[in-house]
Design a protein around this motif. Structure first.
Motif, PDB file in Angstrom:
ATOM      1  N   LYS A 141      -1.301   3.116  10.603  1.00 20.83           N
ATOM      2  CA  LYS A 141      -2.264   2.971   8.944  1.00 20.83           C
ATOM      3  C   LYS A 141      -1.229   2.198   8.106  1.00 20.83           C
TER       4      LYS A 141
ATOM      5  N   VAL B 152       0.954   4.735   1.430  1.00 21.93           N
ATOM      6  CA  VAL B 152       0.542   6.028   2.414  1.00 21.93           C
ATOM      7  C   VAL B 152       1.102   6.963   3.042  1.00 21.93           C
TER       8      VAL B 152
ATOM      9  N   VAL C 171      -3.551   5.192   0.464  1.00 21.25           N
ATOM     10  CA  VAL C 171      -4.489   5.507   1.656  1.00 21.25           C
ATOM     11  C   VAL C 171      -3.776   6.613   2.572  1.00 21.25           C
ATOM     12  N   LYS C 172      -5.001   7.850   2.215  1.00 16.00           N
ATOM     13  CA  LYS C 172      -4.102   8.944   2.901  1.00 16.00           C
ATOM     14  C   LYS C 172      -4.738   9.665   4.452  1.00 16.00           C
ATOM     15  N   VAL C 173      -3.975   9.501   4.342  1.00 16.38           N
ATOM     16  CA  VAL C 173      -4.255  10.727   6.320  1.00 16.38           C
ATOM     17  C   VAL C 173      -3.906  12.219   6.282  1.00 16.38           C
TER      18      VAL C 173
ATOM     19  N   SER D 117       4.667  -1.653   3.044  1.00 19.86           N
ATOM     20  CA  SER D 117       3.995  -0.154   3.014  1.00 19.86           C
ATOM     21  C   SER D 117       4.980   0.400   2.608  1.00 19.86           C
TER      22      SER D 117
ATOM     23  N   ALA E 187      -1.142  -1.369  10.993  1.00 16.81           N
ATOM     24  CA  ALA E 187      -2.665  -2.311  11.053  1.00 16.81           C
ATOM     25  C   ALA E 187      -2.449  -3.015   9.747  1.00 16.81           C
ATOM     26  N   HIS E 188      -1.689  -2.568   8.780  1.00 16.54           N
ATOM     27  CA  HIS E 188      -1.345  -3.499   7.046  1.00 16.54           C
ATOM     28  C   HIS E 188      -0.934  -4.566   7.502  1.00 16.54           C
TER      29      HIS E 188
ATOM     30  N   LYS F 299      -0.617   8.943  13.195  1.00 18.07           N
ATOM     31  CA  LYS F 299      -1.448   7.960  12.102  1.00 18.07           C
ATOM     32  C   LYS F 299      -1.123   7.904  11.073  1.00 18.07           C
ATOM     33  N   MET F 300      -0.490   8.215  10.452  1.00 20.22           N
ATOM     34  CA  MET F 300       0.858   7.454   9.484  1.00 20.22           C
ATOM     35  C   MET F 300       1.289   5.768   9.591  1.00 20.22           C
TER      36      MET F 300
ATOM     37  N   GLN G 170       0.578  -0.851  -0.287  1.00 19.00           N
ATOM     38  CA  GLN G 170       0.306   0.085  -0.095  1.00 19.00           C
ATOM     39  C   GLN G 170       0.617   1.338   0.328  1.00 19.00           C
TER      40      GLN G 170
END
Length: 383
Positions: free
Chosen positions: A164, A125, A146-148, A172, A167-168, A160-161, A123
């Protein structure tokens, strides 16, 4: 009273250049030599372009001379010119040539980096808003993006990044623009360092340093330092389009561990270099006085805008770039249209940026005109 843009620009240009220390050079003479152009060499019937973050002083005189000298040779392939440029970059960065790759602007470097780092089930991020061209590249490869959203202070939300990424269930690629575009804000150095320290085969970073030359914060440390130390999960992207003023010649470069550079080379288009771009970039690297003048001009022009925004009570983000992200009241699109009617092009809307505008920094003279226009807008009740 109606502001006459041409008279205003021409009348105050000489004083601005003298303030910047140009009186002993030919710069002022060249800029004032044409009766059909304004202070930036733009035709008088065209608006002032404050929307693409370009260097309003243009290219260094040595770069202009290098282009003129190379013109008769454009029938030849650019291999030697590219090699000379990469050798100059290698010396300036204290890295071997195997750590560097040429790109047709940094946008191509971003694509090569993404293609080289992509893995199964990976992904991308990234902050939002930020420079978005890499989104197109990811979507073309079927990589989910995935946009934060930036935090309430318009800062990149690294925590927060990271969440993400954690959690993947897979690799990444993290894209970070530092300083960020469109906000002009630096990433927080300490949290960034802590994240970059977490080396992993499942985590790669693409760090876009397009505006690095403008940074004036002592705590800033370029990610190039980590590549110099041998870290292999980072690609740094840079460009000659901004402070070096070569946006039209498309010169960019990537910096990474040799193994990553080799993977990027496999994704590069053949003969992607421009001979004139390469010789101009090489000459620009050898023109520190032009770099200093460009930075001084940018600093002085930003100060004028800061002062006017504060006077009008419009919020802005202190910028480490050659643009300012500032508040406007009312509709952003209408503000852009009114500015264009006044002879000024300003930035486009960005995600989550309702009521904010990105303003590129022109010459001090141009920004004086912008400030007067902004004051006129306040008198009209438009901002």
């Amino acid at each position: 009273m109606q502001i006459n843009r041409r008279k205003f620009l021409c009348g105050s240009l000489g004083a601005s250049l003298l303030t910047l220390g140009c009186s002993s050079s030919n710069t002022a003479t060249k800029l004032l030599s044409s009766s059909s152009t304004n202070s930036n060499g733009i035709a008088e019937d065209q608006p002032i372009p404050l929307n693409f973050n370009e260097n309003p002083l243009g290219i260094a005189p040595r770069a202009q001379q290098a282009i003129n000298k190379a013109l008769p040779q454009v029938w030849r392939y650019p291999d030697k010119a590219r090699s000379d440029l990469m050798a100059g970059l290698s010396q300036s960065l204290s890295l071997s040539n195997s750590h560097l790759i040429y790109g047709n602007g940094s946008s191509e470097v971003l694509k090569m980096a993404l293609d080289a780092l992509a893995q199964t089930n990976c992904q991308l991020v990234m902050p939002d808003p930020s420079y978005g061209v890499i989104i197109d590249y990811a979507q073309a490869r079927g990589i989910p993006v995935v946009k934060v959203k930036l935090d309430s202070q318009w800062q990149t939300d690294l925590a927060k990044m990271q969440a993400k990424v954690e959690a993947h269930k897979g690799p990444s690629i993290v894209y970070l623009c530092n300083p960020n575009n469109p906000t002009g804000v630096l990433l927080p150095q300490s949290p960034l360092n802590q994240w970059l320290d977490k080396a992993s085969s499942q985590l790669s970073f693409i760090i876009d340093e397009a505006y690095v030359e403008y940074v004036n914060q002592p705590e800033f440390v370029s990610a190039v330092a980590r590549i110099q130390q041998g870290q292999s999960n980072i690609v740094v992207c840079r460009t000659f389009s901004k402070v070096h003023a070569l946006a039209g010649l498309r010169v960019g470069y990537g910096i990474a561990h040799p193994t990553v550079i080799n993977a990027m080379r496999a994704q590069a288009s053949i003969d992607n270099a421009n001979l004139l771009g390469c010789v101009a970039a090489t000459a620009s690297l050898a023109s520190p006085e032009w770099l200093e003048l460009s930075l001084k001009s940018n600093h002085q022009a930003k100060a004028l805008v800061y002062q006017q925004l504060e006077k009008l009570g419009l919020d802005y983000l202190p910028s480490e770039t050659n643009f300012i992200f500032h508040k406007v009241t009312g509709d952003n699109q209408q503000y852009m249209e009114r500015m264009e009617q006044a002879g000024i092009l300003v930035g486009r809307p960005f995600n989550h940026g309702e009521g904010w505008n990105r303003l590129s920094i022109g010459t001090p003279t141009q920004m004086q005109y912008f400030c007067k226009t902004l004051a006129k807008f306040r008198q009209q009740g438009w901002i």
